[in-house]
Scaffold this active site. Sequence first.
Site, mmCIF file in Angstrom:
data_model
loop_
_atom_site.group_PDB
_atom_site.id
_atom_site.type_symbol
_atom_site.label_atom_id
_atom_site.label_comp_id
_atom_site.label_asym_id
_atom_site.label_seq_id
_atom_site.Cartn_x
_atom_site.Cartn_y
_atom_site.Cartn_z
ATOM 1 N N GLU A 151 33.813 41.754 45.761
ATOM 2 C CA GLU A 151 34.516 41.896 44.484
ATOM 3 C C GLU A 151 33.685 41.161 43.453
ATOM 4 O OE1 GLU A 151 38.511 40.168 44.153
ATOM 5 O OE2 GLU A 151 38.007 39.979 42.042
ATOM 6 N N CYS A 192 39.890 36.929 37.965
ATOM 7 C CA CYS A 192 39.160 38.202 38.087
ATOM 8 C C CYS A 192 39.863 39.275 37.265
ATOM 9 C CB CYS A 192 39.127 38.709 39.524
ATOM 10 S SG CYS A 192 39.265 37.467 40.785
#
Lengths: 495, 495
Positions: A239, A276
């Site tokens: 990620e 994030c």
Amino acid sequence: MNVTTGEIQAPPETEVSAVDGLVAAASAAGEEWAQTPRVDRARALTIVADRLDAAADDLVPIAMAETHLAEARLRAELRRTTFQLRLFAEALLDGSYLDARIDHADPEWPMGAPRPDLRRILVPLGPVVVFAASNFPFAFSVAGGDTASALAAGCSVLLKVHPGHPRLSAATGSVVTGALTAAAAPDGLFTLLYGDEAGRAALLAPQVKAGAFTGSIRGGRALFDLASSRPEPIPFFGELGSLNPVFVTRSAAETRTAKIVEGFIASFTLGAGQFCTKPGVLLAPADSGLTSQLAGSRLPEPAPLLNSKIADGFRQRWDSLASHPALTVLATGDGDDHEEAPAPTVLRTTAAALLENLDELFQECFGPTVLVVEYDTNDELLAVADAIDGQLTASLIAELDDEIVPELVRRLVPKAGRLLWNQWPTGVSVTHAQQHGGPYPATTAPATTSVGTAAIARFLRPVTYQGFPEQLLPGELHDVSPSAPPRLVDGRWQL
Amino acid sequence: MNVTTGEIQAPPETEVSAVDGLVAAASAAGEEWAQTPRVDRARALTIVADRLDAAADDLVPIAMAETHLAEARLRAELRRTTFQLRLFAEALLDGSYLDARIDHADPEWPMGAPRPDLRRILVPLGPVVVFAASNFPFAFSVAGGDTASALAAGCSVLLKVHPGHPRLSAATGSVVTGALTAAAAPDGLFTLLYGDEAGRAALLAPQVKAGAFTGSIRGGRALFDLASSRPEPIPFFGELGSLNPVFVTRSAAETRTAKIVEGFIASFTLGAGQFCTKPGVLLAPADSGLTSQLAGSRLPEPAPLLNSKIADGFRQRWDSLASHPALTVLATGDGDDHEEAPAPTVLRTTAAALLENLDELFQECFGPTVLVVEYDTNDELLAVADAIDGQLTASLIAELDDEIVPELVRRLVPKAGRLLWNQWPTGVSVTHAQQHGGPYPATTAPATTSVGTAAIARFLRPVTYQGFPEQLLPGELHDVSPSAPPRLVDGRWQL
């Protein structure tokens, strides 16, 4: 156990020469763990969760000292982390993640040749190297989602510690290892690695079968390239970066101005903007009042970033963005300490300028800053949706009767793993239907998620048994199986 | 349509400069196709199947002329191909491949924060480049499993034609395109590309989102590396090489000698040994009579290989193998024409020699040759199982009371995608529970299959809708959905 703040020292870097031995131990442990019944693996995860909860008063102060995050946030994050371990334990007991399938032999199979007896189930990939993240020292670190899902899948884990919180990692690792030992899990099932070199060496070890990572585009891409370049390439579930754009329609901006401004500020400054899923870009209609209200809003007090390296990175990126001729500063908070605690800021540009300078302006800035992009027409809104690359999330702040909405949704589906309707993207719930992933560069594996029970699928691969006697088959593939998970039998799902 | 043998010419190579335009058309068509209801996509696949069946008398002669394969085999392969298209149509109507999940909002979600409404479904990846195989000119070529599963998933397909059967590819492509047009599918949904350069250019085109391939390790690895090196890396589902080892236990070898010899010869010479699942290595107990019976067996007549390039490759590989000091020729057939039709041969070595020279001896030789490996002890058998790399299949020819069996199965699970019990690996049934895949170098994506209904999963990725009004959700995610597939609702499967 005794892990008070002062006693745990940051361990030295793992010697690269020691990595092969650790991987071999992880591989042997993984073979045993893969054979361990699901109910016992579930029990082990639950014991890990229980012991982490019990160690909260020891762990949270270390986390506070190492990450500058507040106690309440860290306690909530630890609860989330242990909930996640227990949810994977439930998924193990349920067993539907095994995607068990039985096709009985069929001499009349219309393919033109008799069908043999075929029985398919998912099995663990093998040892996994997990690279811990900086920004969630519990939930995306030592005992976080990658570890929990890999252990649940039946894999051993080599956990590369994030250098931002080494003492917390050592302390958490010691709780996890102790709990696994108490659960009679094999030695070597879970191992901490310190240092980039050890992490890379582990990723290159032939016995390692997958990598998982949460962090920057640059770091994640380098590791993805390493995993892909091996003699035996392995999947790398990285990620990386995401701006999580928010598309505000004109009618929403005009009818809910204050609420949108309030929600946006709260979301982008959460955790000092170190999520994030921080909404890094907000598309606002020009002349709607949204921009002026943002300009006049009070921004929260500065909070220290995770560490000085991250603060330095933020200030460099911010300086480079803010000096771009197409950007101006729309709003800035008070009290910037010019060191680790930057004041929140809002930058401003136009959709036309963004589209002209996309590579320079559409850049994640990890910390408390965002870019407001003013658009004139719905066509510009669609053009931005088309121009951007892969995202973890994309949000619509809109009214249901906005003409643009169906088309905007259609164009955002290929761009993001999660679409939100009149909600903010920060705060990723751990559930069955969650999707935390997205097209590159949001992740290196858009078909997977790193949050939610579906995350377990990353660490499994199918094996089909053809013509096997029942006594050699896993119990889940027996015709009559007391603990059978949901199965696809001769093309029909059976619960 | 009029596609008799003489009329279809091999088209010229696709100009690389034309690829961008073809990809753009495929991308636009794919967007429309992704929105096309499942029932209509299923109908289109069925029309493709019907038209291919109807064109059999035109297509099979071209295939015979271009591949040297026999009529009966090609007719059976075409039936298998159209069956496969219809099976994917069924999977589309069933919809369980969508892995639909609904988590309703839950203010008491034990994570510690309220759960929002989350609804997850799989969506098409986008345009796929499929690289056709040489050895199954129908089932793994233009209208083969990769095309069928990608179209079923909702993706457009750019099909890179295999140079071994260009006229058949053009003819098949024309049937497929005509059928898709008849089914009102968008123009550009399915496009043939000729030439390696065009194939590579398509794989590098930014709008392309996945590659699929069946062929050699060398060719497949080069394309995998290309796909992984893109600015946006994309998944590459490559099926490369496999030796499909067969492990014969001593008791089986002694009690069923003749039957094993007969089955082995039939399997390895099927299609002139040009199957991905050819049993290329057979582990036989020394002094069991199996080897001597094989040595005295009559091998089938030579059959011409697919084309002269493949025949040349076979002879080079065979010469290099047969000249290895650790190998001897155990049996060879009559009538080798020293050109395109090599006689079947059986090479022989010992387990000790194989383990000492694994990299040189454990090599796929695409054609009618196999290696018999004599072992002395069960420990040697296990050592070979441990030493080999990833395989599509591994077979056990054994008795249920053989002591070695459970351990052998346990060690083969990490090595192969399909394990067979007293059956031969050639002949891959197209079913729900089939697994045609395996660890590298058998494939570049061991968690996927290229045969069976699960193959559709390769071309999908999940998207979660958070807090969405029902009218903006796909029908499969509505609370009440007349055509709802099996769904996971609040953690429980519902049919």
